[in-house]
Design a protein around this motif. Structure first.
Motif, PDB file in Angstrom:
ATOM      1  N   ASP A  51      22.554 -81.651 -36.210  1.00 24.08           N
ATOM      2  CA  ASP A  51      21.396 -82.628 -35.507  1.00 24.08           C
ATOM      3  C   ASP A  51      20.860 -82.150 -34.219  1.00 24.08           C
ATOM      4  N   PHE A  75      31.679 -87.448 -40.956  1.00 26.70           N
ATOM      5  CA  PHE A  75      31.085 -86.959 -39.783  1.00 26.70           C
ATOM      6  C   PHE A  75      31.901 -87.141 -38.554  1.00 26.70           C
ATOM      7  N   MET A  77      32.898 -86.281 -35.263  1.00 24.11           N
ATOM      8  CA  MET A  77      32.275 -85.594 -33.989  1.00 24.11           C
ATOM      9  C   MET A  77      32.719 -86.309 -32.870  1.00 24.11           C
ATOM     10  N   TRP A 111      27.167 -88.626 -32.680  1.00 27.72           N
ATOM     11  CA  TRP A 111      26.135 -88.339 -33.949  1.00 27.72           C
ATOM     12  C   TRP A 111      24.960 -87.961 -33.303  1.00 27.72           C
ATOM     13  N   ALA A 112      23.834 -87.974 -33.985  1.00 33.71           N
ATOM     14  CA  ALA A 112      22.669 -87.373 -33.392  1.00 33.71           C
ATOM     15  C   ALA A 112      21.836 -87.971 -32.356  1.00 33.71           C
ATOM     16  N   ILE A 164      21.611 -95.729 -35.967  1.00 30.11           N
ATOM     17  CA  ILE A 164      21.708 -94.557 -35.166  1.00 30.11           C
ATOM     18  C   ILE A 164      20.476 -93.822 -34.976  1.00 30.11           C
ATOM     19  N   ASP A 165      20.749 -92.517 -34.467  1.00 31.67           N
ATOM     20  CA  ASP A 165      19.625 -91.490 -34.477  1.00 31.67           C
ATOM     21  C   ASP A 165      18.428 -91.695 -33.671  1.00 31.67           C
ATOM     22  N   GLU A 226      16.537 -91.600 -41.940  1.00 31.39           N
ATOM     23  CA  GLU A 226      16.977 -91.490 -40.547  1.00 31.39           C
ATOM     24  C   GLU A 226      16.527 -90.345 -39.773  1.00 31.39           C
ATOM     25  N   THR A 277      22.750 -83.896 -45.734  1.00 29.84           N
ATOM     26  CA  THR A 277      21.985 -84.185 -44.673  1.00 29.84           C
ATOM     27  C   THR A 277      21.013 -83.004 -44.096  1.00 29.84           C
ATOM     28  N   ASN A 278      19.862 -83.685 -43.477  1.00 30.86           N
ATOM     29  CA  ASN A 278      18.997 -82.610 -42.629  1.00 30.86           C
ATOM     30  C   ASN A 278      18.781 -83.375 -41.430  1.00 30.86           C
ATOM     31  N   HIS A 279      18.286 -82.756 -40.362  1.00 27.66           N
ATOM     32  CA  HIS A 279      17.666 -83.483 -39.263  1.00 27.66           C
ATOM     33  C   HIS A 279      16.845 -82.638 -38.550  1.00 27.66           C
ATOM     34  N   HIS A 294      19.319 -78.493 -39.967  1.00 25.06           N
ATOM     35  CA  HIS A 294      20.633 -78.226 -39.958  1.00 25.06           C
ATOM     36  C   HIS A 294      21.083 -77.852 -41.555  1.00 25.06           C
ATOM     37  N   ARG A 306      28.276 -78.467 -40.786  1.00 28.06           N
ATOM     38  CA  ARG A 306      26.802 -78.062 -40.710  1.00 28.06           C
ATOM     39  C   ARG A 306      26.585 -76.931 -39.437  1.00 28.06           C
TER      40      ARG A 306
HETATM   41  O1  FUB Z   1      25.626 -86.422 -37.716  1.00 22.52           O
HETATM   42  C1  FUB Z   1      25.934 -87.525 -38.091  1.00 22.52           C
HETATM   43  C2  FUB Z   1      24.748 -87.887 -38.912  1.00 22.52           C
HETATM   44  O2  FUB Z   1      24.310 -87.228 -39.869  1.00 22.52           O
HETATM   45  C3  FUB Z   1      23.406 -88.160 -37.893  1.00 22.52           C
HETATM   46  O3  FUB Z   1      23.521 -89.109 -37.200  1.00 22.52           O
HETATM   47  C4  FUB Z   1      22.379 -88.096 -39.012  1.00 22.52           C
HETATM   48  O4  FUB Z   1      21.126 -87.919 -38.902  1.00 22.52           O
HETATM   49  C5  FUB Z   1      22.852 -87.128 -40.002  1.00 22.52           C
HETATM   50  O5  FUB Z   1      22.388 -85.895 -39.803  1.00 22.52           O
END
Ligand code: FUB
Length: 466
Positions: A51, A75, A77, A111-112, A164-165, A226, A277-279, A294, A306
């Motif tokens: 992210d 995820f 994190m 998260w992101a 999110i995000d 997202e 996923t990608n961001h 990513h 990632r």
């Molecule tokens: O990294 C966690 C989640 O995965 C992010 O919030 C999304 O954008 C996706 O990349």
């Protein structure tokens, strides 16, 4: 001080095999893969990162990322990380100045997010689970420096609707906007304090004209998934986003204003790279345009492990974004690195086998160095020649050697510094050694040699001209 063995093994495996596997992991790519020693993507090899959110400030790119825990199957994190570079290839590790515990009301899921500067302060907007509700909320942290430390700016969520995000954007008229969302897309107009908003929470209507048409998308008719990233170029507003699920690709829309109406413009980056996923993160720096994303390109990498990468690109004449493919080469270096000023050991183009940690002398240091590990520092401008090398080092064992090599980890040896035991991993001392044959602009490899086990830590280094 000694890290748990699994972590160490992961890093060693990842970094030893990265060159061999990176090209295979990035499929398809536009060009044949470069020679492994030239690979610069993913740009961080010491931990898994995700992210990306780049920010240009005072001639440097600050890169805010998430951190995927080793061996994750979700995820998982716990913290966010910061890196910086002034040349797009050598990245300095600033550690983790923000984590879930920074927000007393938060439970999990770092998260992101995205950081922005306003009036000398840095505001970092992140999604995290609100412990009281169990839902995703958006928190805002603030710092006086781009590398923190960050503190919770308001002591409670800025906004919460389970999505999110966040992406933050300050328009040329000074109005700031915060957008976020999955599965919907929302925005608020931030007040000048950047920690409150006016006018309520607004929902952007996701139309297929604005955000494309998702194949078979009955519940989600548009491509928007997202990870929005909003910015302005000239008079055109861009929203780049992770599209479709899963696997995601990166698409984008444009609009004449910050709240629309949006028109879908197509694909920025196709589905590639071993992560579902990608961001996106998009910046201009020193006259060049860059796209951060990513993938799962490091060994052990995948959808929950990632790594952040970057590509340079050029906008089409009409302002549209060209199709960008993942590469292992990454972006070209902007300028050169000056080896005659103090360089942090954690300023790295490619790391093989080492990790980083907080240094007792401030910032970070490189640690967990074993025999044969090395660090690549790209494009060091030695000019007419270096005469000596100095490093700040520490060792709880009996030390080892820093071999100074050019062009590759087994390239021309131009000097060797002996590192003694210092009685502790944070008991720092200086070592120096003569250098000969280092001139012009070359890729410098600090190759670490010695006995078995962990050899020493390195905090910083510099050359002195002959
Ligand atoms: O990294 C966690 C989640 O995965 C992010 O919030 C999304 O954008 C996706 O990349």
């Amino acid at each position: 001080m000694t890290p748990p063995a699994p972590r160490r093994r992961r890093a060693a495996l990842a970094l030893a095999l990265a060159f061999a596997f990176a090209a295979a992991a990035l499929s398809p790519v536009a060009e044949p893969s470069p020679a492994p020693a030239q690979a610069d993507n993913p740009i961080i090899q010491t931990v898994y990162t995700a992210d990306p959110a780049p920010l240009v400030h005072d001639g440097r790119v600050y890169l805010y990322t998430g951190h995927d825990e080793d061996g994750s199957t979700w995820f998982t994190m716990k913290e966010w990380r910061v890196w910086s570079s002034d040349d797009m290839v050598n990245w300095t590790d600033h550690g983790s100045p923000l984590n879930v515990d920074t927000f007393s009301w938060a439970r999990q899921d770092a998260w992101a997010g995205q950081a922005v500067e306003r009036d000398g302060r840095f505001y970092w907007y992140v999604p995290v689970v609100n412990d009281a509700t169990g839902r995703m909320a958006i928190g805002v942290a603030v710092a006086d420096s781009p590398t923190g430390p960050f503190r919770d700016a308001i002591g409670h969520p800025l906004v919460e609707n389970g999505e999110i995000d966040p992406t933050v954007f300050i328009d040329t008229d000074g109005q700031a906007y915060l957008y976020w969302g999955n599965p919907n897309l929302w925005y608020v107009k931030l007040n000048a304090d950047m920690t409150s908003y006016s006018g309520g929470v607004n929902r952007i209507t996701l139309t297929t004209q604005g955000f494309g048409s998702r194949p078979g998308g009955t519940e989600r008719p548009t491509l928007y998934e997202e990870g929005p990233w909003v910015y302005k170029r000239g008079s055109l507003y861009y929203m780049v986003f992770a599209a479709q699920c899963c696997s995601e690709f990166i698409g984008y829309s444009t609009a004449p204003g910050p709240t629309g109406p949006w028109t879908y413009r197509g694909t920025v980056m196709p589905t590639q790279g071993s992560s579902f996923t990608n961001h996106p993160g998009v910046i201009d720096f020193e006259g060049h345009s860059y796209f951060f994303y990513h993938n799962g390109a490091l060994p052990g990498g995948g959808g929950f492990t990632r790594s952040v990468a970057v590509e340079e690109f050029t906008y089409n004449a009409d302002g549209t974004i060209p199709l960008i493919n993942m590469t292992t080469a990454g972006a070209p270096q902007v300028g050169v690195l000056d080896p005659y000023v103090r360089q942090e050991a954690e300023t790295i183009a490619w790391a093989n086998g080492v990790e980083t940690e907080r240094s007792s002398e401030g910032g970070m240091n490189v640690g967990w160095i074993e025999n044969g590990d090395w660090i690549k520092v790209e494009g060091a401008a030695f000019g007419s020649g270096a005469g000596s090398f100095t490093a700040r080092v520490a060792s709880a064992t009996s030390g080892g050697r820093i071999e100074l090599r050019l062009g590759g980890p087994n390239g021309t040896l131009v000097g060797t510094c002996t590192v003694p035991g210092t009685g502790g991993w944070q008991n720092w001392t200086g070592v120096s050694c003569p250098v000969s044959g280092a001139s012009g602009t070359r890729d410098l490899y600090l190759k670490f040699t010695g006995g078995s086990g962990y050899l020493f830590n390195a905090d910083w280094w510099r050359f002195t001209a002959a």
